[in-house]
Structures are given as structure tokens and as C-alpha cells.
Design a protein around this motif. Structure first.
Motif, mmCIF file in Angstrom:
data_model
loop_
_atom_site.group_PDB
_atom_site.id
_atom_site.type_symbol
_atom_site.label_atom_id
_atom_site.label_comp_id
_atom_site.label_asym_id
_atom_site.label_seq_id
_atom_site.Cartn_x
_atom_site.Cartn_y
_atom_site.Cartn_z
ATOM 1 N N GLN A 72 12.410 2.729 -12.136
ATOM 2 C CA GLN A 72 11.911 3.678 -11.134
ATOM 3 C C GLN A 72 11.014 2.972 -10.118
ATOM 4 O O GLN A 72 10.162 2.164 -10.466
ATOM 5 C CB GLN A 72 11.126 4.778 -11.848
ATOM 6 C CG GLN A 72 10.887 6.026 -11.031
ATOM 7 C CD GLN A 72 10.167 7.082 -11.840
ATOM 8 O OE1 GLN A 72 9.406 6.772 -12.753
ATOM 9 N NE2 GLN A 72 10.398 8.346 -11.513
ATOM 10 N N THR A 73 11.226 3.285 -8.864
ATOM 11 C CA THR A 73 10.393 2.708 -7.814
ATOM 12 C C THR A 73 9.026 3.390 -7.810
ATOM 13 O O THR A 73 8.893 4.541 -8.250
ATOM 14 C CB THR A 73 11.035 2.884 -6.439
ATOM 15 O OG1 THR A 73 11.119 4.286 -6.143
ATOM 16 C CG2 THR A 73 12.423 2.268 -6.400
ATOM 17 N N PRO A 74 7.982 2.719 -7.311
ATOM 18 C CA PRO A 74 6.666 3.372 -7.210
ATOM 19 C C PRO A 74 6.709 4.650 -6.390
ATOM 20 O O PRO A 74 6.034 5.636 -6.719
ATOM 21 C CB PRO A 74 5.802 2.292 -6.547
ATOM 22 C CG PRO A 74 6.459 1.000 -6.896
ATOM 23 C CD PRO A 74 7.921 1.297 -6.925
ATOM 24 N N ARG A 128 0.834 -1.205 0.000
ATOM 25 C CA ARG A 128 0.000 0.000 0.000
ATOM 26 C C ARG A 128 0.867 1.252 0.000
ATOM 27 O O ARG A 128 0.571 2.225 -0.674
ATOM 28 C CB ARG A 128 -0.928 -0.025 1.202
ATOM 29 C CG ARG A 128 -2.032 1.051 1.146
ATOM 30 C CD ARG A 128 -2.905 0.975 2.378
ATOM 31 N NE ARG A 128 -3.393 -0.390 2.588
ATOM 32 C CZ ARG A 128 -3.746 -0.875 3.769
ATOM 33 N NH1 ARG A 128 -3.632 -0.118 4.852
ATOM 34 N NH2 ARG A 128 -4.193 -2.106 3.880
ATOM 35 N N ARG A 129 1.966 1.220 0.746
ATOM 36 C CA ARG A 129 2.884 2.365 0.777
ATOM 37 C C ARG A 129 3.496 2.622 -0.589
ATOM 38 O O ARG A 129 3.925 3.729 -0.894
ATOM 39 C CB ARG A 129 3.998 2.110 1.782
ATOM 40 C CG ARG A 129 3.657 2.570 3.174
ATOM 41 C CD ARG A 129 4.808 3.347 3.748
ATOM 42 N NE ARG A 129 4.475 3.963 5.018
ATOM 43 C CZ ARG A 129 5.291 4.744 5.692
ATOM 44 N NH1 ARG A 129 6.490 5.025 5.195
ATOM 45 N NH2 ARG A 129 4.947 5.267 6.831
ATOM 46 N N ASN A 130 3.589 1.578 -1.401
ATOM 47 C CA ASN A 130 4.164 1.712 -2.735
ATOM 48 C C ASN A 130 3.096 1.821 -3.812
ATOM 49 O O ASN A 130 3.360 1.577 -4.993
ATOM 50 C CB ASN A 130 5.083 0.518 -3.028
ATOM 51 C CG ASN A 130 6.388 0.600 -2.285
ATOM 52 O OD1 ASN A 130 7.349 1.189 -2.768
ATOM 53 N ND2 ASN A 130 6.433 0.025 -1.083
ATOM 54 N N GLY A 131 1.866 2.172 -3.403
ATOM 55 C CA GLY A 131 0.796 2.429 -4.355
ATOM 56 C C GLY A 131 0.140 1.205 -4.932
ATOM 57 O O GLY A 131 -0.475 1.277 -5.998
ATOM 58 N N LEU A 132 0.244 0.073 -4.258
ATOM 59 C CA LEU A 132 -0.353 -1.168 -4.749
ATOM 60 C C LEU A 132 -1.404 -1.653 -3.750
ATOM 61 O O LEU A 132 -1.070 -2.164 -2.688
ATOM 62 C CB LEU A 132 0.714 -2.249 -4.942
ATOM 63 C CG LEU A 132 1.824 -1.928 -5.953
ATOM 64 C CD1 LEU A 132 2.914 -2.981 -5.892
ATOM 65 C CD2 LEU A 132 1.252 -1.847 -7.361
ATOM 66 N N GLU A 133 -2.655 -1.459 -4.093
ATOM 67 C CA GLU A 133 -3.748 -1.918 -3.242
ATOM 68 C C GLU A 133 -4.167 -3.308 -3.703
ATOM 69 O O GLU A 133 -4.722 -3.482 -4.785
ATOM 70 C CB GLU A 133 -4.939 -0.951 -3.323
ATOM 71 C CG GLU A 133 -4.683 0.398 -2.678
ATOM 72 C CD GLU A 133 -4.651 0.321 -1.156
ATOM 73 O OE1 GLU A 133 -5.087 -0.713 -0.610
ATOM 74 O OE2 GLU A 133 -4.207 1.292 -0.529
ATOM 75 N N VAL A 134 -3.867 -4.318 -2.892
ATOM 76 C CA VAL A 134 -4.206 -5.690 -3.263
ATOM 77 C C VAL A 134 -4.846 -6.391 -2.081
ATOM 78 O O VAL A 134 -4.780 -5.936 -0.941
ATOM 79 C CB VAL A 134 -2.952 -6.485 -3.699
ATOM 80 C CG1 VAL A 134 -2.351 -5.897 -4.958
ATOM 81 C CG2 VAL A 134 -1.927 -6.517 -2.577
ATOM 82 N N ASN A 135 -5.454 -7.528 -2.382
ATOM 83 C CA ASN A 135 -6.027 -8.367 -1.332
ATOM 84 C C ASN A 135 -4.919 -8.888 -0.425
ATOM 85 O O ASN A 135 -3.872 -9.326 -0.895
ATOM 86 C CB ASN A 135 -6.778 -9.546 -1.990
ATOM 87 C CG ASN A 135 -7.581 -10.335 -0.977
ATOM 88 O OD1 ASN A 135 -7.031 -10.789 0.025
ATOM 89 N ND2 ASN A 135 -8.856 -10.495 -1.228
ATOM 90 N N ALA A 136 -5.145 -8.841 0.862
ATOM 91 C CA ALA A 136 -4.113 -9.261 1.826
ATOM 92 C C ALA A 136 -3.719 -10.719 1.647
ATOM 93 O O ALA A 136 -2.630 -11.123 2.020
ATOM 94 C CB ALA A 136 -4.606 -9.039 3.255
ATOM 95 N N ASP A 137 -4.609 -11.541 1.059
ATOM 96 C CA ASP A 137 -4.311 -12.960 0.878
ATOM 97 C C ASP A 137 -3.544 -13.238 -0.405
ATOM 98 O O ASP A 137 -3.179 -14.379 -0.675
ATOM 99 C CB ASP A 137 -5.614 -13.777 0.853
ATOM 100 C CG ASP A 137 -6.356 -13.691 2.186
ATOM 101 O OD1 ASP A 137 -5.664 -13.569 3.221
ATOM 102 O OD2 ASP A 137 -7.593 -13.734 2.182
ATOM 103 N N ALA A 138 -3.311 -12.209 -1.232
ATOM 104 C CA ALA A 138 -2.681 -12.428 -2.538
ATOM 105 C C ALA A 138 -1.457 -11.546 -2.719
ATOM 106 O O ALA A 138 -1.236 -10.971 -3.763
ATOM 107 C CB ALA A 138 -3.695 -12.157 -3.651
#
Length: 366
Positions: free
Chosen positions: A84-86, A62-72
Motif C-alpha cells: 500500500q502506498t502512503p 512530504r506529500r506522501n507523509g514523510l517529513e525528513v531533512n531536505a539534505d537526507a
């Protein structure tokens, strides 16, 4: 000296959770860096990062701009090996867009950086590394509009001269950057930055070679960690005599190890790791190219002894000089006919065909 943190001590999971609870809360609810949080909470930064990766990977994504399901989250990488980093993308996005916008064309890169509260050198580095086409478009547009500031762009002549030898060594040898920098007497950090700014094609080519060489175990070839692959001096000395016998004689491996007093398991491992081309040669084959030597698949090649080839060599030479029935040649040389026939069918099929033709001609003449 600060005591090293352990993320897996002999403590209950609840105790570990309590230990990192405040740090996790700050990481999730503030913009503080991991280092700042670790200092404030009295934690080791490496241990805190390990704890986050193991138990709160979704927060890191999430800190790197990636909102994903916690199980995946396990299969998702925070960043690629290069690029380049997010976080950097988000930080410099508006300023980089402004650099490519004609409404900001009157400003130079340093002025645009100050407009967005950024460091001018850092913004310039981001453009050079990841958006060189924007720099080229800006220069053309500013020249066309009469806004050119007459400042030289690109690599400085003195830098080109300083790093010329290092660039040529990188292009023509398999030496890695630290070795090249040391031999050329230049800064490793400076050489690395110079290459990424002005020789990206060369860096990309070396990276592709490095990736394709992953797993290579051929002596003298580049390995996946960008180092030349070679055994230690002690190992080479230990098996040098055994290797000479393996290459130049028809002795079995056991006979060789008995004569040279080296362990048979160790010598077999040494051959398989460093001299697979010799193993294939003993089996009657050759690698297609020199680069294939480090990826030879020996499972498809027939295992036979050099001593076996030497045993049947006189019979083969005799048949080539005078094609005649295999049984007759075997009787002349005292060789079991079935064994000779089987060997010839496996390793000399053309000679077997010539013997058949000679036999048919003899029958037709009779």
C-alpha cells in the motif's frame, strides 16, 4: 501532438526554475494532483515529475507523509515495490479501521465506504489486497450476530475455472504473466488482480524467486526481470559450431575461433555470459547445483587446457595400472619429469600418494 518537455535543456538554471515555479508552488500549497498541475501550467507531466524528483524530492516525500531533512532525502524511497502506498494508507485508514470496529458491524463494506465518501469497490480492493484478515474477522462476527447477508464471498466459481490453467502455469513454469495470459486467452489485468486477491502466497513466492534470480545469466533460467534468460537466435547460430568444438575437443579458444572464423573476444564473452558451467568443466570442476550455474565464480578455479589434460592422460593411466617412480614414467613417454610431477600434484594428489606408498613398499622389500 504535444511537444516533449526537456528538464535539462540548454538553458540557464534560472530559466528552468522560472518555468516550473508556479507548478512547484501549487504542488506545495494545494491538494491538486501532479496531472492537474501540469495541465493547468501547460507542462508535460513526465517532465514535471522528473523535475520534482531531482530538485524538490522533499516536497514529494512530504506529500506522501514523510517529513525528513531536505539534505537526507536521496536514500528514501516513496514506496516499496509492492504494498500500500502512503497516500492510499491515509485515504482509506479511517474506513479500514471502521471495517474492523464492532460499532460498524451492522454495515457492509459498501455502506462503510459511502459513510467516509469513498468508492465501495476501491475500499473492498484495499481490504482484499492489504487487510484480508479484517474481512475474515468481519464475516465471522456478522455470522455470529446473525447479520450475514448470504452473499457469496471469495472467488467466484466461474473465475476459478477461467483462471485455473493460468494459475497452474504460473506455479509450474517460469513463464511471466503476459505470456501466460496470452496463452490462456485471459485478460492480463484480470489475471493479475485475481492472483493478488486469491493467490497472494503464489505471487509472493514468484516475487522472491524473481529477486533471487537478479543477475542470473544462465541460459533457460529465470532472470531478475521475470523473463527467461536466453541469447538471441542470431547469437546462438553465430557461435554454434565454435561451442561444439569447445565442448567436445581439446582445442584452445584461439584455435576454435580460427577454425570457425568468429571473433575471439566475442566468443569469450559469449562463454562467460551463457556457458559458465562449460568453462568450469574445462577447469576440472562442476557447479554444486543446476541453479548455481548462473552464479559461478571462476576466479577460484585453476585455468588449464583440455590439451594439457590429454597430454598427461597416458602417463596417468600408466601410473594407475602400475604405480612406479614418476621420473621413470616421464622418461618412458618422453615427458619432462618436473612438468608431469607438478601436474600430478595439482590435479591427481591421490595418485601421487599411491606412488609414494608403492615406493615405500618397494624399499621395505629390498
Amino acid at each position: 501532438m504535444k511537444e516533449k518537455e526537456n528538464t535539462n535543456p540548454q538553458a540557464t538554471p534560472d530559466a528552468i526554475t522560472v518555468k516550473y515555479a508556479e507548478a512547484v508552488r501549487l504542488y506545495a500549497s494545494t491538494e491538486m494532483t501532479g496531472k492537474q498541475i501540469a495541465l493547468q501550467c501547460g507542462l508535460s507531466l513526465p517532465a514535471f515529475r522528473i523535475y520534482l524528483r531531482r530538485h524538490h524530492r522533499s516536497l514529494m516525500l512530504r506529500r506522501n507523509g514523510l517529513e525528513v531533512n531536505a539534505d537526507a532525502t536521496n536514500g528514501i524511497l516513496l514506496r516499496k515495490k509492492s504494498g500500500q502506498t502512503p497516500a492510499a494508507y491515509r485515504k482509506y485508514k479511517q474506513a479500514i479501521d471502521a471495517c474492523d470496529d464492532l460499532s460498524y458491524i451492522q454495515y457492509n463494506v459498501s455502506q462503510i465506504a459511502r459513510l467516509f465518501g469513498l468508492d465501495g469497490v476501491a475500499l473492498g480492493n484495499q481490504l482484499k489486497l492489504h487487510y484480508p484478515e479484517i474481512i475474515e474477522r468481519r464475516e465471522k462476527a456478522r455470522t455470529r450476530l446473525g447479520l450475514k447477508d448470504n452473499f457469496a464471498r471469495g472467488a467466484k466459481p466461474e473465475s476459478v475455472e477461467i483462471y485455473a490453467r493460468a494459475v497452474e502455469m504460473l506455479r509450474s513454469t517460469d513463464k511471466n504473466l503476459p505470456t501466460i495470459a496470452e496463452e490462456c486467452g485471459v485478460s492480463l489485468a484480470g489475471l493479475s488482480q485475481y492472483l493478488r486477491f486469491y493467490h497472494k502466497d503464489l505471487v509472493d513466492w514468484k516475487n522472491r524467486r524473481q529477486e533471487s534470480a537478479a543477475g542470473c545469466r544462465q541460459w533457460g533460467e529465470m532472470s531478475g526481470n521475470n523473463r527467461l534468460t536466453e541469447p538471441s537466435h542470431e547469437i546462438r547460430e553465430k557461435y554454434s559450431e565454435a561451442l561444439i568444438l569447445y565442448r567436445e575437443t581439446s582445442f584452445t579458444i584461439r584455435e576454435i575461433t580460427d577454425r570457425t572464423d568468429v571473433p575471439i573476444g566475442g566468443f569469450r564473452s559469449y562463454l562467460r555470459k551463457w556457458h559458465r558451467d562449460l568453462m568450469l568443466e574445462r577447469r576440472g570442476g562442476k557447479p554444486a547445483t543446476d541453479y548455481d550455474k548462473c552464479r559461478l565464480d571462476l576466479s577460484g578455479s585453476k585455468r588449464y587446457l583440455k590439451s594439457t589434460a590429454a597430454k598427461y592422460a597416458p602417463a596417468i593411466e600408466s601410473l594407475r595400472a602400475n604405480p612406479r617412480p614418476i621420473m621413470r614414467v616421464a622418461a618412458e613417454l618422453g615427458i619432462p619429469p618436473e612438468s608431469l610431477r607438478q601436474y600430478l600434484h595439482m590435479h591427481e594428489p591421490e595418485l601421487v600418494a599411491a606412488v609414494k606408498v608403492a615406493r615405500q613398499r618397494a624399499k621395505s622389500n629390498d
